[in-house]
Design an enzyme around this catalytic site. Structure first.
Site, PDB file in Angstrom:
ATOM      1  N   LYS A 199     -15.800 -70.489  18.323  1.00 27.89           N
ATOM      2  CA  LYS A 199     -15.142 -71.799  18.242  1.00 27.89           C
ATOM      3  C   LYS A 199     -13.802 -71.709  17.514  1.00 27.89           C
ATOM      4  CE  LYS A 199     -16.261 -75.001  14.878  1.00 27.89           C
ATOM      5  NZ  LYS A 199     -15.083 -75.581  14.203  1.00 27.89           N
ATOM      6  N   ASN A 200     -13.816 -71.097  16.329  1.00 25.82           N
ATOM      7  CA  ASN A 200     -12.609 -71.170  15.509  1.00 25.82           C
ATOM      8  C   ASN A 200     -11.489 -70.262  16.019  1.00 25.82           C
ATOM      9  OD1 ASN A 200     -13.741 -73.192  14.029  1.00 25.82           O
ATOM     10  ND2 ASN A 200     -14.363 -71.892  12.309  1.00 25.82           N
ATOM     11  N   CYS A 228     -14.840 -82.220  10.008  1.00 23.17           N
ATOM     12  CA  CYS A 228     -15.942 -82.441   9.066  1.00 23.17           C
ATOM     13  C   CYS A 228     -15.428 -82.829   7.689  1.00 23.17           C
ATOM     14  CB  CYS A 228     -16.786 -81.173   8.968  1.00 23.17           C
ATOM     15  SG  CYS A 228     -17.765 -80.857  10.434  1.00 23.17           S
ATOM     16  N   ARG A 234      -8.943 -81.827   2.386  1.00 19.36           N
ATOM     17  CA  ARG A 234      -8.509 -80.776   3.312  1.00 19.36           C
ATOM     18  C   ARG A 234      -6.992 -80.879   3.494  1.00 19.36           C
ATOM     19  NH1 ARG A 234     -13.011 -79.755   7.987  1.00 19.36           N
ATOM     20  NH2 ARG A 234     -11.885 -77.804   8.090  1.00 19.36           N
ATOM     21  N   ASP A 279     -18.999 -71.180   5.917  1.00 22.86           N
ATOM     22  CA  ASP A 279     -19.672 -71.817   7.057  1.00 22.86           C
ATOM     23  C   ASP A 279     -21.118 -71.335   7.213  1.00 22.86           C
ATOM     24  OD1 ASP A 279     -17.362 -73.170   7.507  1.00 22.86           O
ATOM     25  OD2 ASP A 279     -16.684 -71.925   9.168  1.00 22.86           O
ATOM     26  N   ARG A 314     -20.294 -80.192  18.023  1.00 22.75           N
ATOM     27  CA  ARG A 314     -18.903 -79.743  17.935  1.00 22.75           C
ATOM     28  C   ARG A 314     -18.797 -78.232  18.043  1.00 22.75           C
ATOM     29  NH1 ARG A 314     -16.387 -81.019  12.697  1.00 22.75           N
ATOM     30  NH2 ARG A 314     -15.071 -79.473  13.637  1.00 22.75           N
TER      31      ARG A 314
HETATM   32  N1  EPU Z   1      -6.241 -75.419   1.661  1.00 26.74           N
HETATM   33  C1  EPU Z   1      -5.198 -75.888   0.912  1.00 26.74           C
HETATM   34  N2  EPU Z   1      -4.018 -76.151   1.554  1.00 26.74           N
HETATM   35  C2  EPU Z   1      -3.846 -75.956   2.888  1.00 26.74           C
HETATM   36  C3  EPU Z   1      -4.924 -75.469   3.648  1.00 26.74           C
HETATM   37  C4  EPU Z   1      -6.123 -75.210   3.001  1.00 26.74           C
HETATM   38  O1  EPU Z   1      -5.305 -76.067  -0.290  1.00 26.74           O
HETATM   39  O2  EPU Z   1      -2.744 -76.208   3.388  1.00 26.74           O
HETATM   40  C5  EPU Z   1      -7.520 -75.107   0.997  1.00 26.74           C
HETATM   41  C6  EPU Z   1      -8.670 -75.953   1.510  1.00 26.74           C
HETATM   42  O3  EPU Z   1      -8.749 -77.192   0.827  1.00 26.74           O
HETATM   43  C7  EPU Z   1      -9.858 -75.047   1.249  1.00 26.74           C
HETATM   44  C8  EPU Z   1      -9.288 -73.648   1.462  1.00 26.74           C
HETATM   45  O4  EPU Z   1      -7.872 -73.778   1.351  1.00 26.74           O
HETATM   46  O5  EPU Z   1     -10.272 -75.165  -0.075  1.00 26.74           O
HETATM   47  C9  EPU Z   1      -9.609 -72.987   2.780  1.00 26.74           C
HETATM   48  O6  EPU Z   1      -9.213 -73.821   3.848  1.00 26.74           O
HETATM   49  P1  EPU Z   1      -8.785 -73.264   5.276  1.00 26.74           P
HETATM   50  O7  EPU Z   1      -7.398 -73.721   5.549  1.00 26.74           O
HETATM   51  O8  EPU Z   1      -9.072 -71.809   5.324  1.00 26.74           O
HETATM   52  O9  EPU Z   1      -9.774 -74.039   6.213  1.00 26.74           O
HETATM   53  P2  EPU Z   1      -9.487 -74.648   7.638  1.00 26.74           P
HETATM   54  O10 EPU Z   1      -8.487 -73.812   8.357  1.00 26.74           O
HETATM   55  O11 EPU Z   1      -9.224 -76.110   7.549  1.00 26.74           O
HETATM   56  C10 EPU Z   1     -11.266 -73.214   8.850  1.00 26.74           C
HETATM   57  C11 EPU Z   1     -12.458 -73.473   9.722  1.00 26.74           C
HETATM   58  C12 EPU Z   1     -13.591 -74.045   8.887  1.00 26.74           C
HETATM   59  C13 EPU Z   1     -13.932 -73.080   7.754  1.00 26.74           C
HETATM   60  C14 EPU Z   1     -12.664 -72.747   6.946  1.00 26.74           C
HETATM   61  C15 EPU Z   1     -12.896 -71.685   5.891  1.00 26.74           C
HETATM   62  C16 EPU Z   1     -11.379 -73.994  11.815  1.00 26.74           C
HETATM   63  C17 EPU Z   1     -11.051 -75.008  12.839  1.00 26.74           C
HETATM   64  N3  EPU Z   1     -12.068 -74.421  10.747  1.00 26.74           N
HETATM   65  O12 EPU Z   1     -10.896 -74.472   8.316  1.00 26.74           O
HETATM   66  O13 EPU Z   1     -14.691 -74.127   9.761  1.00 26.74           O
HETATM   67  O14 EPU Z   1     -14.871 -73.657   6.894  1.00 26.74           O
HETATM   68  O15 EPU Z   1     -11.625 -72.279   7.836  1.00 26.74           O
HETATM   69  O16 EPU Z   1     -13.348 -70.512   6.476  1.00 26.74           O
HETATM   70  O17 EPU Z   1     -11.067 -72.810  11.965  1.00 26.74           O
HETATM   71  C18 EPU Z   1     -16.675 -74.945  10.650  1.00 26.74           C
HETATM   72  O18 EPU Z   1     -16.491 -74.220  11.639  1.00 26.74           O
HETATM   73  O19 EPU Z   1     -17.754 -75.539  10.415  1.00 26.74           O
HETATM   74  C19 EPU Z   1     -15.585 -75.139   9.690  1.00 26.74           C
HETATM   75  C20 EPU Z   1     -15.538 -76.144   8.849  1.00 26.74           C
END
Ligand code: EPU
Length: 419
Positions: free
Chosen positions: A22-23, A117, A122, A305, A397
């Site tokens: 998915k990701n 989610c 975020r 995750d 999802r």
């Molecule tokens: N963060 C910041 N600033 C940013 C971006 C992130 O402070 O600009 C912080 C977040 O608050 C968090 C950490 O950095 O504490 C990690 O966030 P990340 O950006 O890595 O998460 P994401 O890209 O929003 C993806 C996956 C999530 C998974 C996370 C961590 C996708 C679409 N989503 O989210 O997947 O938990 O990486 O591995 O790729 C899931 O599949 O259930 C899911 C939630």
């Protein structure tokens, strides 16, 4: 309202085949906009996040359709602008990848602040920081991010926080910038490498994906490509945990065992049987699992995750376990649901103390996010009797054919109600 009705207590056994990640795919679909010709993605899972992405492309006049199950054709030559349909973008997190892709191609993007989610705050400040280093101006107006650049110029970017989304978004934007972009302190998850490989197959020049530093030499054009998405690491981890938790014996097929080391190592530590093959992993129950320590970290650490999945298994371990969540502030909400089943879990800030009980009992549960929902499905399969889980749109999802896959390995689960 749709719900899962699960009659638990049966050890699962047989084979399950893992779908595409998915990701990875939710970044590759927007990435296809960068190409001058058609892209064909293979091994695309039929999940609701992908369906939303396809709807977004359709509304933007992108030609998109399945050539066969799992094989998605995307041709963005006649895309009708740089504004992503607002309502659809708010339905999922990964809509933020349209920012990087549209900026890379057209130097302009308007995308609603992403949904997804509820795992705590975020922010997207690191995405913005990366874009701005390349010459993009961003502002948030009317609930949308408006990003614009006269020129995209490669530049050094240093992330203050390791972020999957920011790493991919800046990659998408930088691969068509003028000059070289070096991104430091990047995420190293398997899907980062997969997205970089897809972009390289389109003619991008990205080096170092999977390490702490990614170097991108911008190119003026990208071409269409045919690319097969890697197996979903988290879906595989879900079935591995499920096999152990139901005292079963399951062969999890179509996996990359190296990506599963985090889960394999924990299960072995707990005394669960794990046998790795080239592209499959057998997980089988031997005796009551031993308690352990789990701390979530960016890859190659234990993935956030998979945290709810392993915690669910630990609810019946022989002693006290500690689970520390370092990525998301609100990722323990599901523990309140597991407590309804008799689990003994105390959450204090970032840490959950789990005292193993003999067994879980059925209860009505409400999924609180995608992986929380998957953890509740595992818990339902563990408990003798009937467990009903509502809010399953979260689970849908990210899990392709969940009911069919579990049924095929002997689980009693069905979906009831209407959407
Ligand atoms: N963060 C910041 N600033 C940013 C971006 C992130 O402070 O600009 C912080 C977040 O608050 C968090 C950490 O950095 O504490 C990690 O966030 P990340 O950006 O890595 O998460 P994401 O890209 O929003 C993806 C996956 C999530 C998974 C996370 C961590 C996708 C679409 N989503 O989210 O997947 O938990 O990486 O591995 O790729 C899931 O599949 O259930 C899911 C939630």
């Amino acid at each position: 309202m749709e719900k899962y009705v699960i009659k638990g207590g049966t050890p699962l056994s047989g084979e399950v085949t893992i779908s595409g990640a998915k990701n990875a795919v939710v970044a590759m679909i927007p990435a296809a906009i960068l190409a001058d010709g058609p892209c064909i993605l293979e091994n695309v899972p039929d999940i609701s996040d992908v369906r939303i992405m396809i709807d977004i492309l359709k509304q933007m006049d992108v030609e998109v359709y399945y050539k066969a199950p799992g094989i998605l054709y995307i041709n963005a030559e006649h895309i009708n602008g740089t504004k992503v349909p607002y309502q659809l973008a708010t339905k999922m997190r990964a809509s933020y990848y349209f920012l990087g892709a549209l900026l890379g191609k057209f130097r302009h993007a308007e995308v609603a602040l992403p949904g997804g989610c509820h795992l705590g705050p975020r922010p997207i400040d690191q995405h913005q920081k990366g874009f701005e280093a390349l010459g993009v101006q961003t502002e948030v107006k009317g609930g949308a991010v408006i990003a614009d650049a006269k020129f995209l110029v490669g530049a050094p970017v240093f992330f203050d926080q390791v972020s999957v989304g920011a790493t991919i978004n800046v990659m998408l934007c930088a691969c068509m910038a003028d000059g070289i972009t070096t991104i430091e302190n990047v995420a190293k998850e398997p899907h980062i490498v997969d997205v970089a490989n897809f972009l390289n197959s389109m003619g991008a020049k990205i080096k170092g994906a999977g390490t702490d530093t990614i170097k991108i030499t911008g190119v003026s054009k990208l071409k269409g490509s045919v690319y097969s998405v890697i197996p979903d690491q988290i879906e595989a981890g879900t079935y591995m945990a499920m096999a152990a938790a139901t005292k079963g014996d399951v062969l999890v097929k179509n996996v990359i065992p190296r990506h599963m080391e985090c889960m394999t190592a924990k299960l072995l530590e707990m005394g669960v049987g794990v046998e790795e093959g080239d592209d499959q992993i057998r997980v089988y129950y031997k005796k009551r699992p031993k308690p352990t320590l789990v701390k979530t970290l960016p890859y190659p650490g234990f993935p956030t995750d998979m945290q709810p999945l392993i915690t669910t298994l630990l609810t019946v371990a022989d002693g006290n376990s500690t689970v520390t969540e370092t990525i998301w502030d609100s990722r323990f909400k599901y523990t309140e649901e597991l407590q309804k089943m008799g689990a003994n879990i105390t959450v204090n800030g970032k840490t959950a103390m789990v005292t193993g009980v003999d067994e879980l009992y059925p209860a009505p549960l409400q999924a609180t996010d995608l992986r929380a929902g998957a953890a509740m499905v595992i818990a339902g399969l563990m408990a003798n009797g009937t467990t009903e889980i509502t809010n399953i749109h979260y689970v849908e999802r990210g899990y392709e054919n969940l009911v069919e896959k579990i049924t095929a390995i002997g689980g009693d689960i069905r979906k009831e109600g209407t959407n």
